[in-house]
Scaffold this motif. Structure first.
Motif, PDB file in Angstrom:
ATOM      1  N   ARG A 224       0.831  -1.203   0.000  1.00  0.00           N
ATOM      2  CA  ARG A 224       0.000   0.000   0.000  1.00  0.00           C
ATOM      3  C   ARG A 224       0.869   1.259   0.000  1.00  0.00           C
ATOM      4  NH1 ARG A 224      -2.390   0.762   4.642  1.00  0.00           N
ATOM      5  NH2 ARG A 224      -3.645   2.365   3.672  1.00  0.00           N
ATOM      6  N   ALA A 225       2.187   1.050   0.062  1.00  0.00           N
ATOM      7  CA  ALA A 225       3.068   2.205   0.275  1.00  0.00           C
ATOM      8  C   ALA A 225       2.911   3.263  -0.827  1.00  0.00           C
ATOM      9  CB  ALA A 225       4.524   1.741   0.366  1.00  0.00           C
ATOM     10  N   PHE A 226       2.786   2.826  -2.074  1.00  0.00           N
ATOM     11  CA  PHE A 226       2.693   3.820  -3.154  1.00  0.00           C
ATOM     12  C   PHE A 226       1.369   4.588  -3.091  1.00  0.00           C
ATOM     13  CE2 PHE A 226       5.704   0.685  -5.020  1.00  0.00           C
ATOM     14  CZ  PHE A 226       6.793   1.532  -5.165  1.00  0.00           C
ATOM     15  N   ASP A 227       0.276   3.869  -2.759  1.00  0.00           N
ATOM     16  CA  ASP A 227      -1.024   4.553  -2.670  1.00  0.00           C
ATOM     17  C   ASP A 227      -1.025   5.579  -1.547  1.00  0.00           C
ATOM     18  OD1 ASP A 227      -2.099   3.152  -4.780  1.00  0.00           O
ATOM     19  OD2 ASP A 227      -2.796   1.517  -3.501  1.00  0.00           O
ATOM     20  N   ASN A 245      11.380  -1.394  -5.573  1.00  0.00           N
ATOM     21  CA  ASN A 245      12.381  -0.360  -5.850  1.00  0.00           C
ATOM     22  C   ASN A 245      12.862   0.219  -4.518  1.00  0.00           C
ATOM     23  OD1 ASN A 245      10.317   1.366  -5.091  1.00  0.00           O
ATOM     24  ND2 ASN A 245      10.034   2.286  -7.114  1.00  0.00           N
ATOM     25  N   GLU A 246      13.697   1.232  -4.610  1.00  0.00           N
ATOM     26  CA  GLU A 246      14.285   1.809  -3.385  1.00  0.00           C
ATOM     27  C   GLU A 246      13.179   2.250  -2.428  1.00  0.00           C
ATOM     28  OE1 GLU A 246      17.971   3.978  -5.009  1.00  0.00           O
ATOM     29  OE2 GLU A 246      16.939   5.369  -3.630  1.00  0.00           O
ATOM     30  N   PHE A 247      12.141   2.891  -2.961  1.00  0.00           N
ATOM     31  CA  PHE A 247      11.073   3.411  -2.116  1.00  0.00           C
ATOM     32  C   PHE A 247      10.327   2.277  -1.404  1.00  0.00           C
ATOM     33  CE2 PHE A 247       6.838   4.759  -1.046  1.00  0.00           C
ATOM     34  CZ  PHE A 247       7.069   5.961  -0.413  1.00  0.00           C
ATOM     35  N   SER A 248       9.972   1.233  -2.152  1.00  0.00           N
ATOM     36  CA  SER A 248       9.190   0.144  -1.521  1.00  0.00           C
ATOM     37  C   SER A 248      10.047  -0.604  -0.507  1.00  0.00           C
ATOM     38  CB  SER A 248       8.620  -0.806  -2.578  1.00  0.00           C
ATOM     39  OG  SER A 248       9.623  -1.613  -3.140  1.00  0.00           O
ATOM     40  N   ARG A 249      11.354  -0.720  -0.770  1.00  0.00           N
ATOM     41  CA  ARG A 249      12.233  -1.395   0.198  1.00  0.00           C
ATOM     42  C   ARG A 249      12.202  -0.675   1.534  1.00  0.00           C
ATOM     43  NH1 ARG A 249      16.092  -1.648  -3.821  1.00  0.00           N
ATOM     44  NH2 ARG A 249      15.823  -3.622  -4.903  1.00  0.00           N
ATOM     45  N   VAL A 250      12.143   0.645   1.510  1.00  0.00           N
ATOM     46  CA  VAL A 250      12.162   1.418   2.757  1.00  0.00           C
ATOM     47  C   VAL A 250      10.776   1.482   3.392  1.00  0.00           C
ATOM     48  CG1 VAL A 250      12.590   3.731   3.727  1.00  0.00           C
ATOM     49  CG2 VAL A 250      14.110   2.801   1.953  1.00  0.00           C
ATOM     50  N   TRP A 251       9.724   1.639   2.592  1.00  0.00           N
ATOM     51  CA  TRP A 251       8.424   2.012   3.145  1.00  0.00           C
ATOM     52  C   TRP A 251       7.366   0.927   3.176  1.00  0.00           C
ATOM     53  CZ3 TRP A 251       8.161   5.899   6.257  1.00  0.00           C
ATOM     54  CH2 TRP A 251       9.102   6.933   6.127  1.00  0.00           C
ATOM     55  N   LEU A 258       4.583   6.522   7.091  1.00  0.00           N
ATOM     56  CA  LEU A 258       4.684   7.265   5.835  1.00  0.00           C
ATOM     57  C   LEU A 258       3.669   8.415   5.790  1.00  0.00           C
ATOM     58  CD1 LEU A 258       5.916   7.454   2.978  1.00  0.00           C
ATOM     59  CD2 LEU A 258       4.320   5.666   2.244  1.00  0.00           C
ATOM     60  N   LEU A 259       2.516   8.159   6.414  1.00  0.00           N
ATOM     61  CA  LEU A 259       1.489   9.203   6.457  1.00  0.00           C
ATOM     62  C   LEU A 259       2.012  10.488   7.078  1.00  0.00           C
ATOM     63  CD1 LEU A 259      -1.801   7.385   7.510  1.00  0.00           C
ATOM     64  CD2 LEU A 259      -1.446   8.794   5.466  1.00  0.00           C
ATOM     65  N   ASP A 260       2.942  10.328   8.029  1.00  0.00           N
ATOM     66  CA  ASP A 260       3.500  11.498   8.742  1.00  0.00           C
ATOM     67  C   ASP A 260       4.778  12.023   8.110  1.00  0.00           C
ATOM     68  OD1 ASP A 260       1.497  11.398  10.616  1.00  0.00           O
ATOM     69  OD2 ASP A 260       2.575   9.941  11.855  1.00  0.00           O
ATOM     70  N   ASP A 261       5.171  11.478   6.971  1.00  0.00           N
ATOM     71  CA  ASP A 261       6.451  11.873   6.373  1.00  0.00           C
ATOM     72  C   ASP A 261       6.221  12.488   4.989  1.00  0.00           C
ATOM     73  OD1 ASP A 261       9.039  12.019   5.284  1.00  0.00           O
ATOM     74  OD2 ASP A 261       9.716  10.336   6.510  1.00  0.00           O
ATOM     75  N   ALA A 262       5.906  13.775   5.003  1.00  0.00           N
ATOM     76  CA  ALA A 262       5.559  14.443   3.741  1.00  0.00           C
ATOM     77  C   ALA A 262       6.698  14.400   2.713  1.00  0.00           C
ATOM     78  CB  ALA A 262       5.116  15.881   4.011  1.00  0.00           C
ATOM     79  N   PRO A 263       7.967  14.609   3.110  1.00  0.00           N
ATOM     80  CA  PRO A 263       9.037  14.557   2.098  1.00  0.00           C
ATOM     81  C   PRO A 263       9.128  13.190   1.422  1.00  0.00           C
ATOM     82  CG  PRO A 263       9.846  15.580   4.125  1.00  0.00           C
ATOM     83  CD  PRO A 263       8.474  15.055   4.428  1.00  0.00           C
ATOM     84  N   ALA A 264       8.935  12.125   2.200  1.00  0.00           N
ATOM     85  CA  ALA A 264       9.006  10.773   1.604  1.00  0.00           C
ATOM     86  C   ALA A 264       7.857  10.590   0.613  1.00  0.00           C
ATOM     87  CB  ALA A 264       8.939   9.713   2.698  1.00  0.00           C
TER      88      ALA A 264
END
Ligand code: FMN
Length: 320
Positions: A224-227, A245-251, A258-264
């Protein structure tokens, strides 16, 4: 030629439906699938204007080819214009997936349009059958894009035991062997998405196609990380299967943080805009390892059909 209730109903020469894929499947992809004798579909998300449906539908319609349109049920309550434009385009088939199809079946049937729905659970099957859906699509978790948790083969067998309507298998089918297996199991057809992700007629970028061609079947994640990052209101029960990818590996698995991390979150939005493959989602299923060349969708469908026919002709030998 392979004949099933699906080919008879929609006058196809192969029981293949080109899955609706928002962002990839427009009119040109649908036309190519239908040119090869299958039924090509146009994928529509809540981010599309209604004009997209009108424009893209005109492409297969100009060649008198049948086509379908795939809608997402959860977007329709706020977007009646998408349903209106869909009905006006006069497709042969409309799928209403990811939510309750019931409110839309009557209006579509009134216009002579057949209705399909992807199902992911047993409860989804009874809901679709009660709503009067004509074609039930058992979508396994192997599928690319948004999907459920159950695997294609056990889900397909269970759906077949629950309804006499035509059942189509989706998720992980990208070869003639896979298609033959689904048909022998009792499916009336197959619903193929990932196998078309590197096709020249797709709306996805050449860079995204290259990424798909390079990926192996072990490199997908259901997340659900991308959504969450893109601020999409996808119901939680349908995460999306995308390339790792790099993003999904982290999140992946840390969606609440993630909801609280606007830059991410911004990284994904920006990544999509600038096409950064390490930040942007590339939705693809487990069959992605079988996609290695950029080709016309018509060639892909013809090859799968011919290989399925060959595999089916070999079936009686199993009984020797
Ligand atoms: C890039 C992509 C976008 C998709 N978009 C949609 C969509 O807009 N509507 C829909 O009903 N299904 C969508 N799906 C799911 C497909 O309809 C289908 O279930 C899936 O592709 C089948 O499994 P496969 O990818 O293993 O062939 C999408 C799939 C992919 C890969």
């Amino acid at each position: 030629m392979i004949k099933t209730p699906l080919t008879r109903w929609f006058d196809l020469t192969t029981p293949v439906i080109g899955a609706p894929m928002a962002g990839v499947g427009g009119g040109a992809l649908a036309r190519a699938v239908s040119q090869a004798g299958g039924l090509g579909m146009i994928g529509v998300s809540g981010a599309h204007p209604a004009g997209f449906i009108t424009e893209q539908s005109a492409i297969p319609a100009a060649d008198q080819l049948p086509f379908g349109i795939g809608l997402m049920a959860w977007t329709l309550a706020d977007r009646p214009d998408l349903l209106e434009a869909t009905m006006a385009a006069q497709p042969a088939l409309v799928s209403v997936s990811f939510g309750d199809p019931a409110p839309y079946v009557g209006p579509l049937h009134d216009r002579g349009i057949a209705v399909a729905a992807q199902v992911n659970t047993v409860l989804d099957v009874s809901r679709a059958v009660d709503a009067g859906v004509d074609v039930i699509v058992a979508q396994g978790t192997e599928a690319g894009g948004h999907t459920g948790q159950r695997a294609t083969l056990p889900l397909l067998q269970e759906v077949l035991s629950l309804t006499d309507r035509p059942v189509v298998a989706a998720g992980g089918i990208a070869t003639g062997r896979g298609m033959a297996a689904a048909l022998v199991a009792g499916a009336a057809g197959v619903w193929i998405g990932t196998a078309l992700l590197a096709c020249t007629e797709g709306l996805n970028s050449p860079a995204a196609r290259e990424r798909v061609r390079a990926a192996s079947g072990e490199e997908t994640v259901l997340t659900r990380a991308f959504d969450v990052a893109e601020g999409l209101a996808w119901p939680e029960r349908w995460p999306g299967r995308a390339l790792v990818n790099e993003f999904s590996r982290v999140w992946h698995g840390r969606e609440d943080e993630l909801l609280d991390d606007a830059p991410a979150r911004r990284r994904v939005v920006e990544g999509r805009r600038t096409w950064d493959p390490e930040a942007s989602p590339v939705y693809a299923g487990e069959a992605v390892g079988l996609v290695t060349a950029e080709r016309s969708a018509a060639d892909v469908i013809r090859e799968i059909d011919a290989a399925a026919e060959k595999a089916l002709r070999a079936v009686p030998r199993l009984l020797g």
